[in-house]
Design a protein around this motif. Sequence first.
Motif, mmCIF file in Angstrom:
data_model
loop_
_atom_site.group_PDB
_atom_site.id
_atom_site.type_symbol
_atom_site.label_atom_id
_atom_site.label_comp_id
_atom_site.label_asym_id
_atom_site.label_seq_id
_atom_site.Cartn_x
_atom_site.Cartn_y
_atom_site.Cartn_z
ATOM 1 N N ASP A 55 -30.611 59.484 18.410
ATOM 2 C CA ASP A 55 -30.959 60.307 19.568
ATOM 3 C C ASP A 55 -29.723 60.615 20.406
ATOM 4 O O ASP A 55 -29.540 61.741 20.887
ATOM 5 C CB ASP A 55 -31.997 59.593 20.445
ATOM 6 C CG ASP A 55 -33.402 59.651 19.876
ATOM 7 O OD1 ASP A 55 -33.669 60.543 19.045
ATOM 8 O OD2 ASP A 55 -34.229 58.814 20.256
ATOM 9 N N LYS A 86 -28.237 64.275 21.279
ATOM 10 C CA LYS A 86 -28.075 64.740 22.660
ATOM 11 C C LYS A 86 -26.642 65.195 22.923
ATOM 12 O O LYS A 86 -26.413 66.145 23.676
ATOM 13 C CB LYS A 86 -28.471 63.637 23.630
ATOM 14 C CG LYS A 86 -29.958 63.331 23.651
ATOM 15 C CD LYS A 86 -30.264 62.133 24.556
ATOM 16 C CE LYS A 86 -31.743 61.774 24.514
ATOM 17 N NZ LYS A 86 -32.044 60.561 25.329
ATOM 18 N N VAL A 97 -32.408 67.851 22.501
ATOM 19 C CA VAL A 97 -33.110 66.974 23.438
ATOM 20 C C VAL A 97 -33.293 65.572 22.872
ATOM 21 O O VAL A 97 -33.450 64.600 23.619
ATOM 22 C CB VAL A 97 -34.471 67.574 23.835
ATOM 23 C CG1 VAL A 97 -34.286 68.895 24.560
ATOM 24 C CG2 VAL A 97 -35.377 67.771 22.615
#
Length: 340
Positions: free
Chosen positions: A48, A52, A57
Amino acid sequence: MKTNPGRFFEDYQVGEVITHAVPRTISGGERALYHALYPARHAVYSSDEFAKSVGLVASPVDDLLAFHVVFGKTVPDISLNAVANLGYAEGRWLRPVFAGDTLKAQSTVIGVKENSSGATGVVWVRTVGVNQRDEPVLDFVRWVMVKKRRREVEVLTVVPELATSVPADWLVVPSGLDFSSYDFALAGERHRWGDYAVGEVIDHVDGVTVEEAEHMLATRLWQNTSKVHFDVSQREDGRRLIYGGHVISMARALSFNGLANAQIIVALNGGTHASPCFAGDTVRAWSQVLDRAETGAPGVGALRLRLVATKGAAGALRDAGGKYLPDVLLDLDYWVLVPI
């Protein structure tokens, strides 16, 4: 009769629109299982925080995972009675798919052609996968050889005209994607878009031997119900045919070694399952750079790649007569996004 024996070749009509059953909600666990089945390590799909850092997102699920889910929705209506899935064209990934998204699919029959044997025919369909907001996430054309129920039934031939490749200006870059601060150390390799030359061949070195349980687990995961992948009575040789998508995902994952920065698949220009794959086969992969293109996104370039899955040597594809060598399992032509 309450059970569904599946469609046969003569059951398809050009122009028919088929809404496929059973929407599928994608979970983070499904992504973890995908990475357990294949040696997938591309950073955008693993972290993640990395996702990002390049403007997304969160980390999406692998593009091919989304493809398999949508493909699996189509199987009961398109290829339950298939002899083989033959090829792909005009495929585009239109937006990322994230854990929590629900996918469903619809197909339009765009072509039919009976084979000379009279026992089978080829059906072409264009499939669109959409999320819970009815936003298209990908679309593609595929063609499949399907058994006939009755040889005497005649079907009018319609063969669709398909583009030989997706033009670079049709590629859809995910909203917000920005590779200008890309971390090459965390991604695993230093190679940029400009380091790849058209015509270059990359041997991905590693190989994976396919196991019976793994390919059936993967195919069940996509809710792909095609009989030839599970039922040994469906083939004269008594063997389970490995789902072609399993070979695609294996080859793509193996391509990390040499193409670690080929992060996001955006188009599928074409593909051929040249030979069947069975449990016990050792799959290796090599790639060839076919083209390069710039995009409008900061720091983002596109590479058009040929990805070949084989049981043989890197760089070997066809014989002197132009036929695929017997060791070649897959010949896939696709566009991918890489940092400039």
